[in-house]
Scaffold this motif. Sequence first.
Motif, PDB file in Angstrom:
ATOM      1  N   ASP A   1     -13.732 -47.141 -12.261  1.00 38.87           N
ATOM      2  CA  ASP A   1     -13.182 -46.154 -11.937  1.00 38.87           C
ATOM      3  C   ASP A   1     -12.340 -45.852 -11.172  1.00 38.87           C
ATOM      4  N   CYS A   2     -13.132 -46.035 -10.070  1.00 38.91           N
ATOM      5  CA  CYS A   2     -12.609 -45.031  -8.912  1.00 38.91           C
ATOM      6  C   CYS A   2     -12.459 -47.001  -7.681  1.00 38.91           C
ATOM      7  N   LEU A   3     -13.076 -47.850  -7.764  1.00 36.30           N
ATOM      8  CA  LEU A   3     -11.795 -49.196  -7.500  1.00 36.30           C
ATOM      9  C   LEU A   3     -10.333 -49.613  -7.441  1.00 36.30           C
ATOM     10  N   VAL A   4     -10.160 -48.445  -8.607  1.00 36.59           N
ATOM     11  CA  VAL A   4      -8.494 -48.904  -9.382  1.00 36.59           C
ATOM     12  C   VAL A   4      -7.224 -48.695  -8.247  1.00 36.59           C
ATOM     13  N   CYS A   5      -7.945 -47.330  -7.631  1.00 33.78           N
ATOM     14  CA  CYS A   5      -6.940 -46.927  -6.820  1.00 33.78           C
ATOM     15  C   CYS A   5      -7.201 -47.047  -5.359  1.00 33.78           C
ATOM     16  N   HIS A   6      -8.520 -47.663  -5.204  1.00 33.76           N
ATOM     17  CA  HIS A   6      -8.936 -47.853  -3.482  1.00 33.76           C
ATOM     18  C   HIS A   6      -9.547 -48.955  -2.978  1.00 33.76           C
TER      19      HIS A   6
ATOM     20  N   SER B   1       6.751 -35.591   2.155  1.00 40.42           N
ATOM     21  CA  SER B   1       6.117 -35.275   2.697  1.00 40.42           C
ATOM     22  C   SER B   1       4.476 -36.238   3.071  1.00 40.42           C
ATOM     23  N   TYR B   2       4.499 -36.683   1.884  1.00 46.56           N
ATOM     24  CA  TYR B   2       3.582 -37.680   2.117  1.00 46.56           C
ATOM     25  C   TYR B   2       4.444 -39.206   2.685  1.00 46.56           C
ATOM     26  N   TRP B   3       5.459 -39.601   2.745  1.00 46.18           N
ATOM     27  CA  TRP B   3       5.929 -40.599   3.375  1.00 46.18           C
ATOM     28  C   TRP B   3       5.854 -40.431   4.656  1.00 46.18           C
TER      29      TRP B   3
ATOM     30  N   VAL C   1       2.919 -43.140  -7.293  1.00 44.22           N
ATOM     31  CA  VAL C   1       2.344 -42.559  -7.910  1.00 44.22           C
ATOM     32  C   VAL C   1       1.769 -43.683  -9.345  1.00 44.22           C
ATOM     33  N   ILE C   2       1.319 -44.468  -9.185  1.00 39.90           N
ATOM     34  CA  ILE C   2       0.409 -45.444  -9.701  1.00 39.90           C
ATOM     35  C   ILE C   2      -0.969 -44.902  -8.878  1.00 39.90           C
ATOM     36  N   CYS C   3      -1.159 -44.549  -7.617  1.00 38.51           N
ATOM     37  CA  CYS C   3      -2.236 -43.817  -7.133  1.00 38.51           C
ATOM     38  C   CYS C   3      -2.292 -42.428  -7.819  1.00 38.51           C
ATOM     39  N   HIS C   4      -1.668 -41.785  -6.669  1.00 37.35           N
ATOM     40  CA  HIS C   4      -1.091 -40.333  -6.439  1.00 37.35           C
ATOM     41  C   HIS C   4      -0.968 -39.679  -7.887  1.00 37.35           C
ATOM     42  N   ASP C   5      -1.739 -39.434  -9.108  1.00 40.02           N
ATOM     43  CA  ASP C   5      -1.143 -38.858 -10.000  1.00 40.02           C
ATOM     44  C   ASP C   5      -1.646 -38.048 -10.013  1.00 40.02           C
ATOM     45  N   GLN C   6      -1.629 -37.169 -11.268  1.00 34.67           N
ATOM     46  CA  GLN C   6      -1.081 -35.327 -11.086  1.00 34.67           C
ATOM     47  C   GLN C   6      -3.078 -35.523 -10.728  1.00 34.67           C
ATOM     48  N   GLU C   7      -3.979 -36.345 -11.674  1.00 30.19           N
ATOM     49  CA  GLU C   7      -5.195 -35.940 -10.923  1.00 30.19           C
ATOM     50  C   GLU C   7      -5.937 -35.764 -10.392  1.00 30.19           C
ATOM     51  N   ASN C   8      -5.453 -37.045  -9.071  1.00 36.47           N
ATOM     52  CA  ASN C   8      -5.934 -37.451  -8.079  1.00 36.47           C
ATOM     53  C   ASN C   8      -5.564 -37.101  -6.816  1.00 36.47           C
ATOM     54  N   SER C   9      -3.912 -36.816  -7.148  1.00 33.83           N
ATOM     55  CA  SER C   9      -3.322 -36.217  -5.584  1.00 33.83           C
ATOM     56  C   SER C   9      -1.748 -34.991  -6.514  1.00 33.83           C
TER      57      SER C   9
ATOM     58  N   ASN D   1     -14.484 -47.222   2.151  1.00 36.18           N
ATOM     59  CA  ASN D   1     -14.693 -45.729   2.707  1.00 36.18           C
ATOM     60  C   ASN D   1     -15.763 -44.875   1.739  1.00 36.18           C
ATOM     61  N   SER D   2     -14.325 -44.419   1.314  1.00 32.61           N
ATOM     62  CA  SER D   2     -14.489 -42.617   1.125  1.00 32.61           C
ATOM     63  C   SER D   2     -15.238 -43.308  -0.341  1.00 32.61           C
ATOM     64  N   LEU D   3     -15.328 -43.850  -0.997  1.00 31.52           N
ATOM     65  CA  LEU D   3     -16.112 -44.504  -1.991  1.00 31.52           C
ATOM     66  C   LEU D   3     -17.764 -44.672  -1.853  1.00 31.52           C
ATOM     67  N   ARG D   4     -17.630 -45.570  -0.654  1.00 25.93           N
ATOM     68  CA  ARG D   4     -18.907 -45.615   0.046  1.00 25.93           C
ATOM     69  C   ARG D   4     -19.789 -44.845   0.330  1.00 25.93           C
TER      70      ARG D   4
HETATM   71  C1  HEC Z   1      -5.076 -42.817 -10.005  1.00 23.81           C
HETATM   72  C2  HEC Z   1      -5.986 -43.020  -8.643  1.00 23.81           C
HETATM   73  C3  HEC Z   1      -7.255 -42.685  -7.929  1.00 23.81           C
HETATM   74  C4  HEC Z   1      -8.632 -42.739  -8.998  1.00 23.81           C
HETATM   75  C5  HEC Z   1      -8.807 -43.625 -10.549  1.00 23.81           C
HETATM   76  C6  HEC Z   1      -9.719 -41.966  -7.617  1.00 23.81           C
HETATM   77  N1  HEC Z   1      -8.898 -41.503  -7.150  1.00 23.81           N
HETATM   78 FE1  HEC Z   1      -9.773 -41.287  -5.107  1.00 23.81          FE
HETATM   79  N2  HEC Z   1      -8.464 -40.323  -4.284  1.00 23.81           N
HETATM   80  C7  HEC Z   1      -6.907 -41.107  -4.790  1.00 23.81           C
HETATM   81  C8  HEC Z   1      -5.678 -40.540  -3.817  1.00 23.81           C
HETATM   82  C9  HEC Z   1      -3.765 -40.552  -4.224  1.00 23.81           C
HETATM   83  C10 HEC Z   1      -6.156 -39.434  -3.139  1.00 23.81           C
HETATM   84  C11 HEC Z   1      -5.287 -39.047  -1.907  1.00 23.81           C
HETATM   85  C12 HEC Z   1      -5.391 -37.784  -2.970  1.00 23.81           C
HETATM   86  C13 HEC Z   1      -4.331 -37.013  -1.590  1.00 23.81           C
HETATM   87  O1  HEC Z   1      -4.767 -36.793  -0.376  1.00 23.81           O
HETATM   88  O2  HEC Z   1      -3.371 -36.202  -2.094  1.00 23.81           O
HETATM   89  C14 HEC Z   1      -7.867 -39.742  -3.630  1.00 23.81           C
HETATM   90  C15 HEC Z   1      -8.589 -38.952  -2.374  1.00 23.81           C
HETATM   91  C16 HEC Z   1     -10.264 -39.523  -2.296  1.00 23.81           C
HETATM   92  C17 HEC Z   1     -10.951 -38.674  -1.672  1.00 23.81           C
HETATM   93  C18 HEC Z   1     -10.535 -37.848  -0.451  1.00 23.81           C
HETATM   94  C19 HEC Z   1     -11.246 -38.702   0.769  1.00 23.81           C
HETATM   95  C20 HEC Z   1     -10.769 -37.708   1.882  1.00 23.81           C
HETATM   96  O3  HEC Z   1     -11.357 -37.774   2.717  1.00 23.81           O
HETATM   97  O4  HEC Z   1      -9.735 -37.037   2.296  1.00 23.81           O
HETATM   98  C21 HEC Z   1     -12.338 -39.572  -2.334  1.00 23.81           C
HETATM   99  C22 HEC Z   1     -13.853 -39.174  -2.374  1.00 23.81           C
HETATM  100  C23 HEC Z   1     -12.283 -39.864  -3.566  1.00 23.81           C
HETATM  101  N3  HEC Z   1     -10.687 -40.047  -3.705  1.00 23.81           N
HETATM  102  C24 HEC Z   1     -12.959 -40.506  -4.172  1.00 23.81           C
HETATM  103  C25 HEC Z   1     -12.879 -41.444  -5.494  1.00 23.81           C
HETATM  104  C26 HEC Z   1     -13.712 -41.256  -6.269  1.00 23.81           C
HETATM  105  C27 HEC Z   1     -15.330 -41.066  -6.408  1.00 23.81           C
HETATM  106  C28 HEC Z   1     -13.028 -42.089  -7.719  1.00 23.81           C
HETATM  107  C29 HEC Z   1     -13.711 -42.858  -8.908  1.00 23.81           C
HETATM  108  C30 HEC Z   1     -14.862 -41.109 -10.167  1.00 23.81           C
HETATM  109  C31 HEC Z   1     -11.595 -42.328  -7.005  1.00 23.81           C
HETATM  110  N4  HEC Z   1     -11.595 -41.113  -5.786  1.00 23.81           N
HETATM  111  C32 HEC Z   1     -10.619 -42.301  -8.436  1.00 23.81           C
HETATM  112  C33 HEC Z   1      -6.591 -42.364  -6.016  1.00 23.81           C
HETATM  113  C34 HEC Z   1      -7.628 -42.044  -6.945  1.00 23.81           C
END
Ligand code: HEC
Length: 372
Positions: free
Chosen positions: A296-301, A365-367, A350-358, A284-287
Motif C-alpha cells: 500500500d505504501c511501496l506503490v508510490c515510494h 511550485s513542486y517542480w 499526479v500518479i503519486c501526488h494525489d489528493q490524499e497523499n499530497s 527511508n520514510s517508510l522504513r
Molecule cells: C498514491 C501515492 C502514495 C501512497 C500510496 C503513499 N504515499 Fe506517502 N507520500 C506520497 C507523496 C506524493 C508524498 C509527498 C507529499 C507532499 O510533500 O506533498 C508522500 C509523503 C509521505 C511521507 C512524508 C515524508 C516526509 O518526511 O516529508 C511519509 C512518512 C509517507 N508518505 C509515508 C507513507 C506510508 C507509510 C504509506 C503507506 C501507508 C504511504 N506513504 C503511501 C505518496 C504516497
Amino acid sequence: MPVLQVDGGDLFGRRNKNERHQSEFLCKICGTFGIDAIGLGEQDLNFGLAFLEQMIEEHGLPFTNANVKSLGTGALILPEYLVVERGGITFGIVSVMDPAQKIITMASGGEEFEVLEPVAVLREVVPRMRDKVDTVILLGHLGDALTDQVIKEVQGIDISVTGHTYRNITTERVLDDTIMLSSAYEGRYIGKADLFIDETNGKIMAVSTKVTGLDDTIPDDPEILAKVEEYKVSLTEFKEARRSAYPRIYGSKEEDFIGDRSCKSCHEDVWQAYAKSGHMQAYNSLRVQGQHFEPDCLVCHTTGFQYENGYADDAPYNRLINVQCEACHGYGTQHARDGKWAAQAKDSCVICHDQENSPEFDYASYWDRIKH
Ligand code: HEC
Ligand code: HEC
Ligand code: HEC
Ligand code: HEC
C-alpha cells in the motif's frame, strides 16, 4: 516443582499488516504456553487497543499494566496487577512501562494514551499489593537504567524482570534486596530463577538464576514446529494476496529499469539535484515507520512498482527503492533524445501526488523544488 511463567512485554510485531498477521499467530501460540502474566510493552499497542483486547479475549493472554490510561475514558486499559497462587505462595505481579517510549498505533481513529510516572504509580500500588500477597514481582517494561532507578526508589518489590532490554542478565544480581532478572528479545533466551522459600513465613531465602540460549542444541518441539511451518505457508499466501492487489500490469518484459546510478554516469548535475530531493528519501520514510514491506505504501515510494521489471522486495528488483529518475521518466531502455522523453515526465507527478497523499500539490511550485 511449581512454575510461574512471566513475560516482560513487546510481544507484538512492528506496525504493518504482515506483522499484525504474525502477531495474531504469536498470540495464539503464546496462549497455549500457560503464561501467568505479561507486562504491556509499547509495541503491544501497535495495532490499537481493540486488537490487543481481541487477542486477550481470544487467546486468554494475561496482560497487565498499572500506568497506561486511555485518554478517552481516563481509566487504566488493563488490570492494574494480577495475583497468582503457586506452590502455596501468592504472587502479585505488577507491570509499568517507560513514559518516554512513544505509543503509536496503526488503528484508525487515532487513540491516545497517557503513561503515568512509574515511580509514583508503584509507590502507591505496591503497598496495597503487599497487604494481599506474599511476593511482589515487577515486570518493568523500562529498560535497564530506568528499572534500576525504579527499584532504588520503590520499596517492597521482591523480584524484578526487566523488559524492553537487549541485555541478558546471566548472573544473579540483587539490588536493594530485589532480585533482578531480565527478559531478552525474540524468544532467543529463556531465563529461569529458582526460588527457595521459607515455608514458615513465605519469605524468599535464596535464589539461583540461569539464562539459557534457545539455540540449535535445544531441539524444536515437534508440535509447535508443525504449527510454525503451517503458519509460514499461510503467511506467504497472505503476503501474496496483498501483493496481488497490485499486479504487474504495466510496461513490458522487454524493457528494463537500469537504476539511478546508471543515469548518474552521464547526468551528474541532474543527479546532484535529485540526490538532495525528498524523492531519494522516499523509501527511508517508510522504513522509519516500519512500513517498507507494505504494498500500500511501496506503490508510490519506489520505482516501477506495478511495472514489469519494476520494484519488488527481492533482488535484483529491490535496488529500485525510492522515487528514482525512471519513476518519472520511464524505462531507461527507452531513453530517447527527441525532447519528448523529458516532456512526458511532467504527467507522472499526479500518479503519486494525489489528493490524499499530497493535497498541496501544484505542478509549478513542486517542480521548482526539484527542478533539474
Ligand atoms: C498514491 C501515492 C502514495 C501512497 C500510496 C503513499 N504515499 Fe506517502 N507520500 C506520497 C507523496 C506524493 C508524498 C509527498 C507529499 C507532499 O510533500 O506533498 C508522500 C509523503 C509521505 C511521507 C512524508 C515524508 C516526509 O518526511 O516529508 C511519509 C512518512 C509517507 N508518505 C509515508 C507513507 C506510508 C507509510 C504509506 C503507506 C501507508 C504511504 N506513504 C503511501 C505518496 C504516497
Ligand atoms: C512514483 C511516485 C512519485 C512520482 C511519480 C512523483 N513523486 Fe514527488 N514525491 C513522491 C513521494 C513518495 C514523496 C515523499 C518523499 C519522502 O518520503 O520524503 C514525494 C515528494 C515530493 C516533493 C517534496 C520533497 C522535496 O524534495 O521537496 C516534491 C517537491 C515532489 N515530490 C515533486 C514532484 C514532481 C514535480 C513530480 C512530477 C514531475 C513528482 N514529484 C513525481 C512520489 C512521487
Ligand atoms: C519527480 C520526477 C522526476 C525525477 C525523479 C527525475 N526527473 Fe528528470 N525531469 C522530470 C521532468 C518533469 C522533466 C521535464 C521538465 C521540463 O521539460 O520542464 C525532467 C527533465 C529531465 C532532463 C532534461 C533536462 C533538460 O535540460 O531538458 C534530464 C536530462 C533529466 N530530467 C534527467 C533525469 C535524471 C538523470 C534523473 C535521476 C537522477 C531524473 N531526471 C529524475 C522529472 C523527473
Ligand atoms: C551513456 C550516457 C547516458 C546515460 C547512461 C543516460 N543518459 Fe540521458 N541523455 C544522454 C545524452 C547525451 C542526452 C542528450 C543531451 C542532453 O539532453 O543532456 C540525454 C538526454 C536525456 C533526457 C532528455 C531526453 C529528451 O530528448 O527528452 C532525459 C530525460 C534523460 N537523458 C534521462 C536519463 C535517465 C533517466 C537516465 C537513466 C535511466 C539516463 N538519461 C541515462 C546520455 C545518457
